[in-house]
Design a protein around this motif. Structure first.
Motif, mmCIF file in Angstrom:
data_model
loop_
_atom_site.group_PDB
_atom_site.id
_atom_site.type_symbol
_atom_site.label_atom_id
_atom_site.label_comp_id
_atom_site.label_asym_id
_atom_site.label_seq_id
_atom_site.Cartn_x
_atom_site.Cartn_y
_atom_site.Cartn_z
ATOM 1 N N SER A 18 4.248 -10.131 -9.686
ATOM 2 C CA SER A 18 4.156 -9.453 -8.391
ATOM 3 C C SER A 18 3.525 -8.076 -8.531
ATOM 4 O O SER A 18 2.670 -7.671 -7.730
ATOM 5 C CB SER A 18 5.555 -9.330 -7.766
ATOM 6 O OG SER A 18 6.119 -10.597 -7.557
ATOM 7 N N GLU A 19 3.959 -7.343 -9.558
ATOM 8 C CA GLU A 19 3.391 -6.008 -9.775
ATOM 9 C C GLU A 19 1.880 -6.079 -9.994
ATOM 10 O O GLU A 19 1.105 -5.323 -9.402
ATOM 11 C CB GLU A 19 4.062 -5.358 -10.981
ATOM 12 C CG GLU A 19 3.498 -3.974 -11.307
ATOM 13 C CD GLU A 19 4.011 -3.438 -12.623
ATOM 14 O OE1 GLU A 19 3.576 -2.329 -13.008
ATOM 15 O OE2 GLU A 19 4.824 -4.120 -13.277
ATOM 16 N N THR A 20 1.453 -7.012 -10.850
ATOM 17 C CA THR A 20 0.025 -7.145 -11.144
ATOM 18 C C THR A 20 -0.755 -7.583 -9.920
ATOM 19 O O THR A 20 -1.826 -7.046 -9.609
ATOM 20 C CB THR A 20 -0.185 -8.148 -12.292
ATOM 21 O OG1 THR A 20 0.516 -7.689 -13.447
ATOM 22 C CG2 THR A 20 -1.656 -8.298 -12.615
ATOM 23 N N ALA A 21 -0.239 -8.576 -9.184
ATOM 24 C CA ALA A 21 -0.960 -9.104 -8.025
ATOM 25 C C ALA A 21 -1.093 -8.064 -6.922
ATOM 26 O O ALA A 21 -2.176 -7.869 -6.362
ATOM 27 C CB ALA A 21 -0.251 -10.349 -7.494
ATOM 28 N N LEU A 22 -0.010 -7.371 -6.607
ATOM 29 C CA LEU A 22 -0.042 -6.388 -5.529
ATOM 30 C C LEU A 22 -0.872 -5.166 -5.905
ATOM 31 O O LEU A 22 -1.446 -4.505 -5.033
ATOM 32 C CB LEU A 22 1.389 -5.960 -5.174
ATOM 33 C CG LEU A 22 2.235 -7.043 -4.495
ATOM 34 C CD1 LEU A 22 3.699 -6.610 -4.412
ATOM 35 C CD2 LEU A 22 1.698 -7.349 -3.100
ATOM 36 N N THR A 23 -0.941 -4.865 -7.194
ATOM 37 C CA THR A 23 -1.756 -3.729 -7.634
ATOM 38 C C THR A 23 -3.237 -4.090 -7.668
ATOM 39 O O THR A 23 -4.093 -3.279 -7.301
ATOM 40 C CB THR A 23 -1.308 -3.255 -9.028
ATOM 41 O OG1 THR A 23 0.089 -2.935 -8.985
ATOM 42 C CG2 THR A 23 -2.075 -2.020 -9.454
ATOM 43 N N ALA A 24 -3.542 -5.313 -8.096
ATOM 44 C CA ALA A 24 -4.940 -5.721 -8.263
ATOM 45 C C ALA A 24 -5.560 -6.265 -6.993
ATOM 46 O O ALA A 24 -6.785 -6.316 -6.875
ATOM 47 C CB ALA A 24 -5.042 -6.763 -9.372
ATOM 48 N N ALA A 25 -4.756 -6.688 -6.038
ATOM 49 C CA ALA A 25 -5.295 -7.308 -4.821
ATOM 50 C C ALA A 25 -6.133 -6.304 -4.028
ATOM 51 O O ALA A 25 -5.785 -5.131 -3.918
ATOM 52 C CB ALA A 25 -4.161 -7.845 -3.952
ATOM 53 N N SER A 26 -7.224 -6.778 -3.496
ATOM 54 C CA SER A 26 -8.100 -5.939 -2.677
ATOM 55 C C SER A 26 -7.504 -5.785 -1.274
ATOM 56 O O SER A 26 -7.261 -6.782 -0.583
ATOM 57 C CB SER A 26 -9.491 -6.578 -2.582
ATOM 58 O OG SER A 26 -10.266 -5.952 -1.594
ATOM 59 N N ARG A 27 -7.279 -4.548 -0.861
ATOM 60 C CA ARG A 27 -6.726 -4.308 0.469
ATOM 61 C C ARG A 27 -7.721 -4.722 1.550
ATOM 62 O O ARG A 27 -7.310 -5.107 2.646
ATOM 63 C CB ARG A 27 -6.360 -2.828 0.622
ATOM 64 C CG ARG A 27 -5.114 -2.434 -0.145
ATOM 65 C CD ARG A 27 -4.766 -0.966 0.045
ATOM 66 N NE ARG A 27 -4.530 -0.620 1.421
ATOM 67 C CZ ARG A 27 -3.384 -0.809 2.077
ATOM 68 N NH1 ARG A 27 -2.354 -1.344 1.441
ATOM 69 N NH2 ARG A 27 -3.255 -0.446 3.333
ATOM 70 N N GLU A 66 3.883 3.861 -4.743
ATOM 71 C CA GLU A 66 4.883 4.460 -5.626
ATOM 72 C C GLU A 66 6.250 3.820 -5.402
ATOM 73 O O GLU A 66 6.955 3.474 -6.355
ATOM 74 C CB GLU A 66 4.952 5.962 -5.373
ATOM 75 C CG GLU A 66 5.842 6.697 -6.355
ATOM 76 C CD GLU A 66 5.887 8.191 -6.081
ATOM 77 O OE1 GLU A 66 6.580 8.895 -6.818
ATOM 78 O OE2 GLU A 66 5.238 8.636 -5.114
ATOM 79 N N ARG A 67 6.617 3.637 -4.129
ATOM 80 C CA ARG A 67 7.911 3.009 -3.822
ATOM 81 C C ARG A 67 7.902 1.536 -4.257
ATOM 82 O O ARG A 67 8.902 1.022 -4.772
ATOM 83 C CB ARG A 67 8.195 3.120 -2.332
ATOM 84 C CG ARG A 67 9.560 2.574 -1.914
ATOM 85 C CD ARG A 67 9.765 2.759 -0.417
ATOM 86 N NE ARG A 67 9.838 4.162 -0.077
ATOM 87 C CZ ARG A 67 10.962 4.881 -0.113
ATOM 88 N NH1 ARG A 67 12.101 4.322 -0.491
ATOM 89 N NH2 ARG A 67 10.959 6.143 0.219
ATOM 90 N N MET A 68 6.776 0.851 -4.044
ATOM 91 C CA MET A 68 6.674 -0.561 -4.425
ATOM 92 C C MET A 68 6.854 -0.738 -5.926
ATOM 93 O O MET A 68 7.658 -1.564 -6.383
ATOM 94 C CB MET A 68 5.314 -1.106 -3.991
ATOM 95 C CG MET A 68 5.035 -2.528 -4.451
ATOM 96 S SD MET A 68 3.293 -2.963 -4.300
ATOM 97 C CE MET A 68 2.576 -2.036 -5.682
ATOM 98 N N ILE A 69 6.110 0.051 -6.713
ATOM 99 C CA ILE A 69 6.192 -0.083 -8.167
ATOM 100 C C ILE A 69 7.580 0.300 -8.669
ATOM 101 O O ILE A 69 8.132 -0.330 -9.582
ATOM 102 C CB ILE A 69 5.106 0.785 -8.827
ATOM 103 C CG1 ILE A 69 3.722 0.211 -8.508
ATOM 104 C CG2 ILE A 69 5.307 0.862 -10.335
ATOM 105 C CD1 ILE A 69 2.576 1.053 -9.007
ATOM 106 N N GLY A 70 8.176 1.324 -8.048
ATOM 107 C CA GLY A 70 9.520 1.723 -8.442
ATOM 108 C C GLY A 70 10.534 0.608 -8.251
ATOM 109 O O GLY A 70 11.365 0.349 -9.131
#
Length: 434
Positions: free
Chosen positions: A30-39, A64-68
């Motif tokens: 989830s962390e990788t997908a949400l960080t790498a996904a194109s907005r 920041e809140r998401m990754i935390g």
């Protein structure tokens, strides 16, 4: 190992470890997908009605809140799974179970909790992000109090070391991200040079001012209002330009801007009117035909000026400095050329000699009046244009003098030789990369 050790508690603990590994993989992916996904892609899917994409957009707004929240969940399940594995293997193998638990959980977490889910997520970032976002959204809500405390502590520690979080940094970096993506696309061959230039030209309109592309006052063709009407008509018809400034006495004294079509209408009225005659042309008043001049400051951005042209339904403006002195003129076509390149029609004067050409010895012959931006776009160079707009201006700025012919300078990774000078102007230069 005896049968008593394989009781219900053993199997429940093993099942718990397996479930925790699944959760670990979920959090990592989830962390990788949400960080790498194109907005941008997520926004396009959300506009088509995808609820998962809309949730992903909402989740990634506060990264920041998401990754935390994700890291909190991931660390909890990893530590808990390692603790259960240690307890389970210690029960079976005694003290040596600690070493086996550490080795086994490291391999399992590395493969199934990190590498495998992250590889899948980085391969299909948008697809994975739309599926995990609703669950992560709930997770963020549940962990919100803890994450807020952790975030406050982290920012406090960073502030001690002089690092301050910039909430606007993501928005300010958006333009640089787009520019970088276009440049990378051109480097990899996915974007043609012409397409890259057009896209970057459009992005640069807001950061550039009219004085960087205006036609300098020395190059402006004007009409003297005191000339005989016949001469005025001849000059207007001979000019390749449709609009010409009209002055009287001094070229700073601009009375208006005459449009060739308006002049033609006035001549037709005078000659072919009810009481008209060719002799009546001597009474032609060019000032009455001319439109009111439109003056703009030289610090106006190109983006703002283009909107002004469209709002005013005019394509011609005279540029003045802070003292009101005429500096040049700019048209809507000049701004559009910054995006699409040179626009010529059947009335434009085509110069036989190009502003840039290659000499036999490998040097480039460049006209001094050529803008640095045009040279960079033509040659894919990166000469700075902060202090000067033209190549001649750059040489004068760096040399801190008006150089003589055959003088040579080296700066910004290039060799400049003054090939031709006329009065105080550098007409032509020789250039080559060092």
């Amino acid at each position: 190992m005896d049968a008593s050790t394989l009781d219900t508690a053993f199997w429940l603990t093993a099942a718990g470890i397996l479930c925790l590994l699944v959760f670990s993989g979920f959090f990592s992916g989830s962390e990788t997908a949400l960080t790498a996904a194109s907005r941008a892609k997520l926004k396009a899917q959300a506009d088509k009605g995808s609820r998962g994409a809309a949730a992903a957009l909402h989740v990634t707004e506060d990264s920041e809140r998401m990754i935390g929240a994700i890291l909190l969940g991931n660390n909890v399940v990893n530590i808990l799974s390692a603790s259960l594995a240690t307890a389970l293997l210690t029960r079976i193998l005694g003290d040596s179970g600690v070493a086996f638990a550490t080795l086994g959980m490291t391999v399992l977490v590395l493969i199934f909790g990190e590498v495998l889910p992250k590889t899948l997520a980085i391969t299909f970032p948008e697809a994975v992000a739309t599926r995990v976002a609703p669950v992560i959204k709930i997770l963020i809500f549940v962990f919100s109090p803890i994450v807020s405390i952790v975030r406050a502590l982290v920012r406090g520690v960073l502030r001690v070391f002089g690092v301050k979080a910039d909430p606007e940094g993501k928005m300010l970096a958006l333009r640089e991200e787009i520019v970088g993506a276009i440049a990378l696309g051109h480097y990899e061959g996915a974007v043609e040079k012409e397409d890259r230039d057009r896209l970057l030209g459009a992005l640069d309109l807001a950061s550039r001012t009219v004085d960087s592309i205006m036609r300098h006052r020395r190059q402006i063709e004007m009409i003297d209002a005191d000339l005989p009407p016949g001469d005025i008509i001849t000059r207007v018809l001979a000019s390749p330009h449709t609009r010409l400034p009209v002055y009287r006495g001094d070229e700073e004294n601009i009375l208006g801007v005459v449009h060739a079509k308006d002049l033609l209408r006035e001549v037709d009225r005078i000659v072919r009117g009810e009481t008209g005659s060719v002799e009546a042309l001597d009474k032609l008043d060019i000032v009455k035909v001319a439109m009111k001049p439109y003056f703009i400051p030289d610090t106006t951005s190109l983006d703002e000026q283009m909107r002004e042209f469209l709002t005013r339904r005019t394509h011609f403006a005279l540029v003045v400095d802070e003292y009101g002195a005429l500096q040049g003129l700019i048209t809507l076509e000049d701004i559009l050329e910054e995006i699409v390149g040179d626009i010529t029609d059947e009335f434009d004067v085509v110069h036989k000699e190009s502003a840039l050409k290659r000499a036999e010895n490998g040097d480039y012959l460049v006209e001094g009046a050529m803008t640095i931006r045009d040279l960079n776009r033509a040659m894919d160079w990166n000469l700075p244009d902060d202090e000067a707009n033209t190549v001649a201006g750059l040489v004068i700025h760096e040399a801190q003098m008006i150089p003589n012919e055959k003088q040579v300078f080296s700066f910004h990774g290039f060799r400049f030789e003054v090939e031709q000078r006329r009065e105080n102007r550098i007409v032509k230069l020789k250039m080559r990369p060092l």
